[in-house]
Enzyme design. Structure first.
Site, PDB file in Angstrom:
ATOM      1  N   GLU A 354       0.829  -1.207   0.000  1.00 12.84           N
ATOM      2  CA  GLU A 354       0.000   0.000   0.000  1.00 12.84           C
ATOM      3  C   GLU A 354       0.860   1.252   0.000  1.00 12.84           C
ATOM      4  O   GLU A 354       0.516   2.260  -0.633  1.00 12.84           O
ATOM      5  CB  GLU A 354      -0.948  -0.012   1.198  1.00 12.84           C
ATOM      6  CG  GLU A 354      -1.858  -1.226   1.278  1.00 12.84           C
ATOM      7  CD  GLU A 354      -2.643  -1.479   0.005  1.00 12.84           C
ATOM      8  OE1 GLU A 354      -2.925  -0.514  -0.741  1.00 12.84           O
ATOM      9  OE2 GLU A 354      -2.980  -2.640  -0.251  1.00 12.84           O
ATOM     10  N   TYR A 436      -2.221  -7.459 -11.047  1.00 17.97           N
ATOM     11  CA  TYR A 436      -1.136  -7.529 -10.067  1.00 17.97           C
ATOM     12  C   TYR A 436       0.051  -8.339 -10.596  1.00 17.97           C
ATOM     13  O   TYR A 436       1.191  -7.863 -10.607  1.00 17.97           O
ATOM     14  CB  TYR A 436      -1.622  -8.174  -8.773  1.00 17.97           C
ATOM     15  CG  TYR A 436      -2.585  -7.361  -7.956  1.00 17.97           C
ATOM     16  CD1 TYR A 436      -2.186  -6.771  -6.752  1.00 17.97           C
ATOM     17  CD2 TYR A 436      -3.904  -7.190  -8.350  1.00 17.97           C
ATOM     18  CE1 TYR A 436      -3.071  -6.036  -5.977  1.00 17.97           C
ATOM     19  CE2 TYR A 436      -4.799  -6.456  -7.586  1.00 17.97           C
ATOM     20  CZ  TYR A 436      -4.377  -5.880  -6.407  1.00 17.97           C
ATOM     21  OH  TYR A 436      -5.266  -5.146  -5.648  1.00 17.97           O
TER      22      TYR A 436
END
Length: 611
Positions: A354, A436
């Protein structure tokens, strides 16, 4: 005939001029006054927005996102999840049944717009699910600024995904995607995508946000707290200023994409300074389930130092890791993450991912709704890179696990192209691997093709040229080609726009009196240059680089060792023969890609053990 030619010529010129137009980006300034009713999970909002049109286009409408309208039965998000069943996002459905369908009426998300004005004039608007289309009283001309004022009230939804009340870790309010946010406008037009559960896009903006809430709450947010001595949690000598039992918090931030915050009575706040910045805040519930947060400071410090060194300097003064209670989601100068980690490795993995979005979503603000592989994929690459240094593993390269996960997923036969829009993947797992994993491996394969030093230089130049802007994949590829001198368009087309795979193998080995001849074969659909190596009986490794003609320029160096460059392998040619000056008795192992970076889907025929 002459008229037709003239029209065609004019069209060609106009297209050329359009493509040559100077880069621009819109800007915004938000001032918000928010009054929260914590008992009822509602709030009142007043917003002033100064919006500057830096485009060459005159704007007659604008669009706002109203994300919380998605959190109710029969919303577009609910319909999409129901339609996907068990193939949908596992956080939005249980056993194939949408979690949104059972949200009680009093816990449905809502952003009720009372009115909106432009320079004091009332505007007509229409709500299209999570998008508000606003018809302007006067056009916003190029290089001009207009002011919108707006009044609304909102219901904080049941926590399903990212936003909401009373989530599973007991956080009272996670306030993300919580205000009417103007959509991004660029060369592709308005990025007015419906919110179906995936990603976001927005113009860079300044924020001045005042929040009134019960004085017992502590707020974590992305930004600068302007009055820490008047509220709970940030200053040991604070004297809480309360009016009608509510404290007033004032947050500001400059030049970021979004403002997010979270509130809970049980939050504690800890902070420390990373050398050369930023100041880091940890905002979480201090209990037996969050003890691992106490170990995080040295790892976070090293994390930012590595990111600053390898990917570019973090430009904002602060960053907050906030226990938001639902997975992890990045916002300006902060992230909301699960807090109840089992160990420091798991907590740092989440923080590393993150946090890296501050580079590949915030500072390098790609349109993640259109190109999620640039957002999630580049972030995953940075996460893996840093985690391999924070927690070293005995692997040939740090991306081995991602490569193996990709190979295993391919066998399921449900892969979808990474080029698809984020919300339009048919399968939740397919979205994950397209965005991803393949996004991460895009960079891994580029490192293999051009050399790791060139990849590192490409990432640095990408940051230097495009930080605090809205780059596209074309901008990144331009830099990669300039740094390497290679043509790389073919690779991006194969890897991002298709689901074709790489599959090279050793077809035949012939041992001769003074040498050994190896025949390699391309069994796949994606052509690649090949690093072929031999290990001698005295443990010496010799590598031969076999270029692929579409790059036109060959790799000159690589962090994985020296090599000898061979004649190129035409991409149309099925087989390739190489002769090495070693006899059978001198050889131990022959193999394709000793570095194990090549995303070859079948490794069984890549190596030969000489016996």
């Amino acid at each position: 005939m002459k008229k037709s030619v003239a029209i065609l010529f004019a069209f060609i010129i106009s297209q050329f001029q359009a493509q040559q137009g100077a880069y621009y980006q819109q800007s915004a300034k938000y001032k918000m006054d928010i009054d929260v009713n914590a008992e009822k999970f509602t709030y009142q909002g007043n917003q002033t927005l100064e919006y500057t049109n830096n485009s060459p286009d005159e704007l007659n409408v604008v669009y706002f996102h109203l994300y919380w309208n998605a959190f109710k039965p029969n919303s577009m998000m609910d319909q999409r999840v129901a339609g996907q069943g068990k193939n949908g996002d596992s956080r939005l459905q249980k056993d194939g049944v949408s979690r949104l369908a059972s949200i009680p009426k009093n816990e449905e998300g809502a952003q009720n717009i009372h009115w909106i004005k432009q320079n004091g004039k009332d505007l007509k608007f229409e709500i299209q699910e999570t998008i508000m289309k606003v018809y302007l009283a006067e056009p916003i001309k190029p290089n001009s600024t207009t002011t919108f004022t707006m009044n609304w009230d909102a219901v904080i939804p049941q926590q399903i995904r990212r936003s909401g009340r009373n989530n599973k870790e007991g956080v009272d309010m996670t306030m993300t995607q919580w205000y009417p946010k103007i959509a991004e406008y660029d060369y592709d037009g308005w990025a007015a995508f419906d919110y179906i559960g995936r990603e976001f896009h927005a113009p860079f903006a300044d924020f001045d946000v005042t929040i009134k809430i019960n004085k017992d709450y502590v707020i974590g947010a992305g930004g600068i707290l302007e009055n820490p001595t008047e509220v709970k949690g940030y200053d040991a000598n604070a004297k809480i200023k309360a009016e009608k039992n509510k404290a007033t918090w004032r947050w500001t931030a400059k030049n970021m994409l979004d403002f997010a915050w979270s509130a809970d009575k049980d939050y504690v706040v800890k902070s420390f300074d990373v050398p050369q910045g930023p100041k880091v805040f940890l905002v979480y519930q201090n209990n037996d389930k969050t003890k691992v947060w106490e170990q995080a400071q040295p790892y976070i410090t090293k994390y930012f130092q590595i990111m600053n060194s390898h990917f570019g300097k973090y430009v904002y003064p602060t960053y907050a890791f906030i226990q938001g209670g639902d997975g992890g989601m990045e916002y300006g100068m902060c992230t909301m993450i699960l807090g109840e980690a089992k160990d420091i490795n798991g907590l740092m993995g989440l923080m590393a991912h993150e946090g890296a979005h501050s580079w590949y979503q915030q500072m390098l603000a790609t349109n993640e709704s259109m190109r999620p592989w640039m957002d999630e994929g580049f972030t995953s690459y940075a996460e893996t890179y840093v985690m391999s240094q924070l927690f070293p593993e005995d692997l040939p390269n740090p991306f081995a696990n991602s490569l193996n996960a990709y190979r295993n997923f391919i066998k399921k036969g449900i892969e979808e192209p990474a080029v698809w829009l984020g919300d339009h993947h048919d399968n939740g797992n397919s979205y994950t691997y397209a965005s991803y994993v393949k996004g991460e491996l895009y960079l891994v394969e580029l490192g293999y093709i051009m050399g790791e030093q060139n990849l590192a230089e490409t990432l640095k130049q990408y940051y230097d040229q495009w930080s605090m802007k809205h780059p596209s994949d074309r901008d990144f590829l331009h830099i990669a080609q300039k740094v390497s001198g290679m043509d790389l368009k073919w690779f991006q087309n194969y890897w991002i726009n298709t689901t074709k795979t790489i599959d090279y193998g050793i077809k035949d080995v012939k041992y001769e009196a003074k040498s050994t001849t190896i025949t390699l074969v391309n069994n796949g659909q994606i052509p690649m240059p090949i690093d072929f190596s031999v290990m001698t009986t005295d443990k010496k490794i010799v590598t031969y680089q076999i270029p692929m003609n579409m790059t036109h320029t060959w790799k000159e160096k690589d962090a994985y060792g020296e090599f000898k460059t061979m004649p190129y392998w035409p991409w149309t040619q099925k087989e390739y023969t190489i002769t090495v000056p070693y006899t059978k008795s001198q050889l131990s192992v022959l193999g394709i890609d000793f570095s194990q970076r090549l995303a070859d889907v079948n490794l069984e025929d890549n190596f030969v053990e000489v016996k």
